[in-house]
Motif scaffolding. Sequence first.
Motif, short mmCIF file in Angstrom:
data_model
loop_
_atom_site.label_atom_id
_atom_site.label_comp_id
_atom_site.label_asym_id
_atom_site.label_seq_id
_atom_site.Cartn_x
_atom_site.Cartn_y
_atom_site.Cartn_z
N TYR A 1 0.85 -1.18 0.00
CA TYR A 1 0.00 0.00 0.00
C TYR A 1 0.90 1.24 0.00
CZ TYR A 1 -3.59 -3.28 1.60
OH TYR A 1 -4.45 -4.34 1.71
N TYR A 2 0.80 2.01 -1.08
CA TYR A 2 1.63 3.22 -1.16
C TYR A 2 0.73 4.44 -0.99
CZ TYR A 2 4.79 6.81 -2.87
OH TYR A 2 5.56 7.94 -2.99
N ASN A 3 1.01 5.27 0.00
CA ASN A 3 0.28 6.50 0.25
C ASN A 3 1.01 7.65 -0.42
OD1 ASN A 3 -0.69 8.98 1.50
ND2 ASN A 3 -1.71 7.66 3.00
N ILE A 4 0.41 8.18 -1.47
CA ILE A 4 1.08 9.22 -2.26
C ILE A 4 1.25 10.50 -1.45
CG2 ILE A 4 0.80 10.73 -4.28
CD1 ILE A 4 -0.49 8.42 -5.71
N GLU A 5 0.25 10.87 -0.66
CA GLU A 5 0.33 12.12 0.09
C GLU A 5 1.38 12.05 1.20
OE1 GLU A 5 -3.58 12.90 1.48
OE2 GLU A 5 -4.40 13.30 -0.54
N ARG A 6 1.46 10.91 1.88
CA ARG A 6 2.41 10.77 2.98
C ARG A 6 3.74 10.18 2.56
NH1 ARG A 6 -1.48 8.28 7.79
NH2 ARG A 6 -3.04 9.96 7.78
N ASP A 7 3.80 9.63 1.35
CA ASP A 7 5.01 8.99 0.84
C ASP A 7 5.45 7.85 1.76
OD1 ASP A 7 7.03 8.53 -0.98
OD2 ASP A 7 8.42 9.91 -0.01
N THR A 8 4.49 7.01 2.13
CA THR A 8 4.76 5.88 3.00
C THR A 8 4.26 4.59 2.35
OG1 THR A 8 2.65 6.19 4.17
CG2 THR A 8 4.62 7.25 5.10
N VAL A 9 4.81 3.46 2.80
CA VAL A 9 4.44 2.15 2.26
C VAL A 9 4.06 1.22 3.41
CG1 VAL A 9 5.20 0.12 0.98
CG2 VAL A 9 5.95 2.39 0.27
N ARG A 10 2.94 0.53 3.26
CA ARG A 10 2.55 -0.52 4.19
C ARG A 10 2.54 -1.85 3.46
NH1 ARG A 10 -2.98 1.02 6.92
NH2 ARG A 10 -3.48 1.58 4.78
N VAL A 11 2.95 -2.90 4.13
CA VAL A 11 3.04 -4.22 3.52
C VAL A 11 2.16 -5.19 4.30
CG1 VAL A 11 4.57 -6.08 2.80
CG2 VAL A 11 5.41 -3.72 2.84
N ALA A 12 1.38 -5.97 3.58
CA ALA A 12 0.51 -6.96 4.23
C ALA A 12 0.66 -8.30 3.54
CB ALA A 12 -0.95 -6.51 4.18
N ARG A 13 0.90 -9.34 4.33
CA ARG A 13 1.01 -10.68 3.78
C ARG A 13 -0.38 -11.27 3.59
NH1 ARG A 13 1.57 -15.78 6.19
NH2 ARG A 13 1.69 -14.81 8.25
N ILE A 14 -0.58 -11.95 2.47
CA ILE A 14 -1.87 -12.56 2.15
C ILE A 14 -1.90 -13.98 2.67
CG2 ILE A 14 -3.49 -13.14 0.30
CD1 ILE A 14 -2.06 -11.06 -1.43
N ARG A 15 -2.88 -14.28 3.49
CA ARG A 15 -3.03 -15.63 4.03
C ARG A 15 -4.30 -16.27 3.46
NH1 ARG A 15 -1.90 -14.68 10.43
NH2 ARG A 15 -3.94 -13.71 10.22
N GLY A 16 -4.21 -17.58 3.21
CA GLY A 16 -5.36 -18.31 2.70
C GLY A 16 -5.28 -18.60 1.22
N MET A 17 -4.19 -18.17 0.56
CA MET A 17 -4.02 -18.40 -0.88
C MET A 17 -2.67 -19.04 -1.16
SD MET A 17 -5.62 -14.85 -2.37
CE MET A 17 -4.81 -15.15 -3.93
#
Length: 365
Positions: free
Chosen positions: A322-338
Amino acid sequence: MTSIDNSFPIPIDLVIEILARLQAKYIGRCRCVSKLWANILCRQDFTELFLTKSFARPQLLFACLMNDSGLSFFSSSHQPQKILTAIDTTYLTHVPKTYQVCGTINGLICLKGIRIFKGCMNPASALVLCNPTTRESLPLPKMKTTRRKENDVKSYFGYVPTEKQFKVLSMTLPVKGNSEGHQVLTFRTDKKLSWRMITRCIPHRPDRNWGICISGVLYYTAVVIEESLEVITVVVCFDFGSEKFSVLKVMETFKRTLPNTTTPVNYNGKLGLLMTEESNWVINGISRYFELWVLEDAGKHEWSNHEIVLSYHPTMPHYVFYYNIERDTVRVARIRGMEGVKGNGCRIFLNHVETVELIQNILVR
């Protein structure tokens, strides 16, 4: 001592409000409680109320191509609260003999596949309407075309909010030249469900099936040949309400960009174009960077630009960034169940919602 009877009837409006708060998977069970509940849960006002509440809790939709050439669908909430966390997916449904998503709107999905129609010897390109929440799917009428290969037909899914009407735009592609045989299929009509020819078209050739419908207008990238014989990339607009085509003027950088690496998205209600000059066909896990162009003013053809540089993680195929253009930050989430699904066989769609609309109620009024 006499007992006091407190069994006053519950007003229908209150019943509807209570049932609309249930999870979608329980609505089908509630339809079996009684004829009264079945009638309530099939009413259009209940369907619209449930959809409105679903818009407040959007999800990610994963469309994964399986080995049998069918698509399996998973969903997940996409609001991770921490820098690195996990999101759990829920299996929705599997639609066999389909391989491509033509569009997803208001919880419904239009799919493309191959099947043999009645009275025909050879398989042909076919469309399927699917509601992954209710696990319903229904084939749509055959398009009027002599083309048989799956890549010879381009289809796009759309919705006209003012008319509350779903539509599909399809066209055929000859070996060379511009698209032809433009046709529209309209749902919720008093007439027989059939394709209608559209004659007022702009010469162009769509590059892929990927498009985005925003407020009743479809946007997709295409190529045109100018008088100087230069081949350039453009953004084609199709108004599903008026059923008219138009072309957006684009920036010079976009004209030089390979059309295969441009993906239209809905950016806060505006048209956004994700572009990269890398030869990856799509922006995926091995993309190093991409640009986001946002259409700020369609009348003046004004665009804004953002460039995002990425890092490559080859051992992380099932993660969402997840890249937030206004804040210039990145969040990462692992996908479970696939874990059993190959990462390169999935497409992710944002802002998917659940709908309890029955498909047979969509095709006819």
